[in-house]
Design a protein around this motif. Structure first.
Motif, PDB file in Angstrom:
ATOM      1  N   ILE A   1       1.004  -1.305  -0.054  1.00 47.49           N
ATOM      2  CA  ILE A   1       0.012   0.147  -0.095  1.00 47.49           C
ATOM      3  C   ILE A   1       0.954   1.186   0.058  1.00 47.49           C
ATOM      4  CG2 ILE A   1      -1.685   1.427   1.441  1.00 47.49           C
ATOM      5  CD1 ILE A   1      -2.782  -1.389   2.451  1.00 47.49           C
ATOM      6  N   SER A   2       1.851   1.348   0.846  1.00 42.82           N
ATOM      7  CA  SER A   2       2.631   2.459   1.174  1.00 42.82           C
ATOM      8  C   SER A   2       3.472   2.754  -0.469  1.00 42.82           C
ATOM      9  CB  SER A   2       3.632   2.305   2.216  1.00 42.82           C
ATOM     10  OG  SER A   2       4.537   1.442   2.049  1.00 42.82           O
ATOM     11  N   HIS A   3       3.870   1.679  -1.076  1.00 42.06           N
ATOM     12  CA  HIS A   3       4.525   1.633  -2.267  1.00 42.06           C
ATOM     13  C   HIS A   3       3.769   2.172  -3.297  1.00 42.06           C
ATOM     14  CE1 HIS A   3       8.017   0.897  -5.182  1.00 42.06           C
ATOM     15  NE2 HIS A   3       7.197   0.317  -5.946  1.00 42.06           N
ATOM     16  N   PHE A   4       2.640   1.751  -3.503  1.00 41.18           N
ATOM     17  CA  PHE A   4       1.648   2.334  -4.393  1.00 41.18           C
ATOM     18  C   PHE A   4       1.154   3.754  -4.091  1.00 41.18           C
ATOM     19  CE2 PHE A   4      -2.794   3.769  -5.103  1.00 41.18           C
ATOM     20  CZ  PHE A   4      -2.877   3.749  -6.453  1.00 41.18           C
ATOM     21  N   LEU A   5       1.385   4.419  -3.003  1.00 39.71           N
ATOM     22  CA  LEU A   5       0.964   5.656  -2.439  1.00 39.71           C
ATOM     23  C   LEU A   5       2.335   6.409  -3.067  1.00 39.71           C
ATOM     24  CD1 LEU A   5      -0.898   5.233   0.979  1.00 39.71           C
ATOM     25  CD2 LEU A   5      -1.938   5.984  -1.174  1.00 39.71           C
ATOM     26  N   TYR A   6       3.529   5.970  -2.609  1.00 42.87           N
ATOM     27  CA  TYR A   6       4.696   6.584  -3.016  1.00 42.87           C
ATOM     28  C   TYR A   6       4.774   6.737  -4.503  1.00 42.87           C
ATOM     29  CZ  TYR A   6       9.714   7.264  -2.914  1.00 42.87           C
ATOM     30  OH  TYR A   6      11.060   7.974  -2.964  1.00 42.87           O
ATOM     31  N   ARG A   7       4.393   5.832  -5.450  1.00 39.70           N
ATOM     32  CA  ARG A   7       4.349   6.030  -6.559  1.00 39.70           C
ATOM     33  C   ARG A   7       3.601   7.108  -7.070  1.00 39.70           C
ATOM     34  NH1 ARG A   7       3.553   0.329  -7.503  1.00 39.70           N
ATOM     35  NH2 ARG A   7       1.916   1.191  -9.147  1.00 39.70           N
ATOM     36  N   ILE A   8       2.556   7.376  -6.405  1.00 42.45           N
ATOM     37  CA  ILE A   8       1.510   8.316  -6.984  1.00 42.45           C
ATOM     38  C   ILE A   8       1.690   9.640  -6.216  1.00 42.45           C
ATOM     39  CG2 ILE A   8      -0.295   6.911  -7.756  1.00 42.45           C
ATOM     40  CD1 ILE A   8      -2.074   7.555  -5.258  1.00 42.45           C
ATOM     41  N   HIS A   9       2.970   9.875  -5.499  1.00 39.06           N
ATOM     42  CA  HIS A   9       3.557  10.994  -4.926  1.00 39.06           C
ATOM     43  C   HIS A   9       2.610  11.433  -3.702  1.00 39.06           C
ATOM     44  CE1 HIS A   9       6.289  11.499  -8.293  1.00 39.06           C
ATOM     45  NE2 HIS A   9       5.256  11.307  -8.996  1.00 39.06           N
TER      46      HIS A   9
ATOM     47  N   LEU B   1       1.196   9.948   3.106  1.00 40.85           N
ATOM     48  CA  LEU B   1       0.037   8.684   3.519  1.00 40.85           C
ATOM     49  C   LEU B   1       1.172   7.469   3.090  1.00 40.85           C
ATOM     50  CD1 LEU B   1      -3.011   9.705   1.515  1.00 40.85           C
ATOM     51  CD2 LEU B   1      -2.809   9.423   4.064  1.00 40.85           C
ATOM     52  N   ALA B   2       2.104   7.483   2.222  1.00 34.89           N
ATOM     53  CA  ALA B   2       2.962   6.245   2.106  1.00 34.89           C
ATOM     54  C   ALA B   2       3.796   6.335   3.382  1.00 34.89           C
ATOM     55  CB  ALA B   2       3.892   6.642   0.912  1.00 34.89           C
ATOM     56  N   ARG B   3       4.203   7.436   4.084  1.00 31.71           N
ATOM     57  CA  ARG B   3       4.971   7.197   5.219  1.00 31.71           C
ATOM     58  C   ARG B   3       4.324   6.644   6.402  1.00 31.71           C
ATOM     59  NH1 ARG B   3      10.181   6.449   6.087  1.00 31.71           N
ATOM     60  NH2 ARG B   3      11.644   8.453   5.547  1.00 31.71           N
ATOM     61  N   LEU B   4       3.031   7.086   6.493  1.00 29.31           N
ATOM     62  CA  LEU B   4       2.105   6.693   7.562  1.00 29.31           C
ATOM     63  C   LEU B   4       1.766   5.435   7.425  1.00 29.31           C
ATOM     64  CD1 LEU B   4      -0.067   7.772   9.639  1.00 29.31           C
ATOM     65  CD2 LEU B   4      -1.793   8.065   7.838  1.00 29.31           C
ATOM     66  N   PHE B   5       1.374   4.634   6.193  1.00 28.43           N
ATOM     67  CA  PHE B   5       1.441   3.285   6.139  1.00 28.43           C
ATOM     68  C   PHE B   5       2.686   2.439   6.346  1.00 28.43           C
ATOM     69  CE2 PHE B   5      -2.573   3.778   4.210  1.00 28.43           C
ATOM     70  CZ  PHE B   5      -3.449   3.024   4.356  1.00 28.43           C
ATOM     71  N   SER B   6       3.718   3.022   6.046  1.00 27.97           N
ATOM     72  CA  SER B   6       4.984   2.311   6.268  1.00 27.97           C
ATOM     73  C   SER B   6       5.439   2.263   7.648  1.00 27.97           C
ATOM     74  CB  SER B   6       6.188   3.167   5.447  1.00 27.97           C
ATOM     75  OG  SER B   6       7.444   2.720   5.776  1.00 27.97           O
TER      76      SER B   6
END
Length: 179
Positions: A39-47, A51-56
């Motif tokens: 999930i975090s990688h997907f969010l990271y890819r869409i900038h 949120l990416a860091r929150l999931f991570s």
């Protein structure tokens, strides 16, 4: 998705015979952190970096395994007894890779751009090992526990020590794959 879950279960069972059912897999920290990582990688890819860091960080809090959302991880990645694992932002991990607790795939602090290792397919990294810098660990390599790897390793080799040195290199061979 169900086929992917079954494939992952077979791989984990092959690497860790202690697991007895696909339902038990849901309790493994490796499985849990990969859920948060995907999930975090997907969010990271869409900038969506926050949120990416929150999931991570949620995955890190629950499992003790820290995977930066920017890392790229292939299929059937397994972390056995994962506490203390750290995987940096520009790390690339291939398929069928297994690492143990306390492993760091990090940078040396001296690089810009790609600053973390690339781990190719079918690699095993022992407990407490540190693999640092923009280096490549070839297919079918083994890294001994508590080793510090600062240089690239050719395929089919085994390295141990601080700093790590290659102690064995097998001829090109078919990788030992999960049945």
């Amino acid at each position: 998705m169900l086929r992917s879950l079954r494939s992952y279960y077979r791989y984990v069972k092959w690497r860790d015979p202690a697991i007895r059912s696909i339902f038990e897999l849901l309790l493994y920290p490796s499985f849990q952190v990969l859920f948060f990582y995907r999930i975090s990688h997907f969010l990271y890819r869409i900038h969506a970096y926050f949120l990416a860091r929150l999931f991570s960080q949620t995955g890190r809090f629950l499992t003790g395994i820290e995977i930066h959302p920017g890392a790229k991880i292939g299929k059937r990645f397994f972390v056995d007894h994962g506490m203390g694992v750290v995987i940096g932002e520009t790390t690339i991990i291939g398929n069928d890779v297994m690492i143990f607790h306390g492993v760091t795939l990090g940078g040396t602090g001296h690089e810009c751009g790609k600053r973390h290792p690339t781990i190719q397919d079918n690699v095993i990294i022992g407990a407490g090992a540190k693999v640092l810098g923009n280096i490549v660990i070839g297919d079918n390599c083994k890294i001994g526990a508590n080793s510090v790897v600062l240089k690239s390793m050719p395929a089919n080799s085994t390295a141990v020590g601080i700093p790590a040195r290659i102690i064995a290199q097998r001829p090109n061979e078919e990788p030992f794959r999960c049945p």
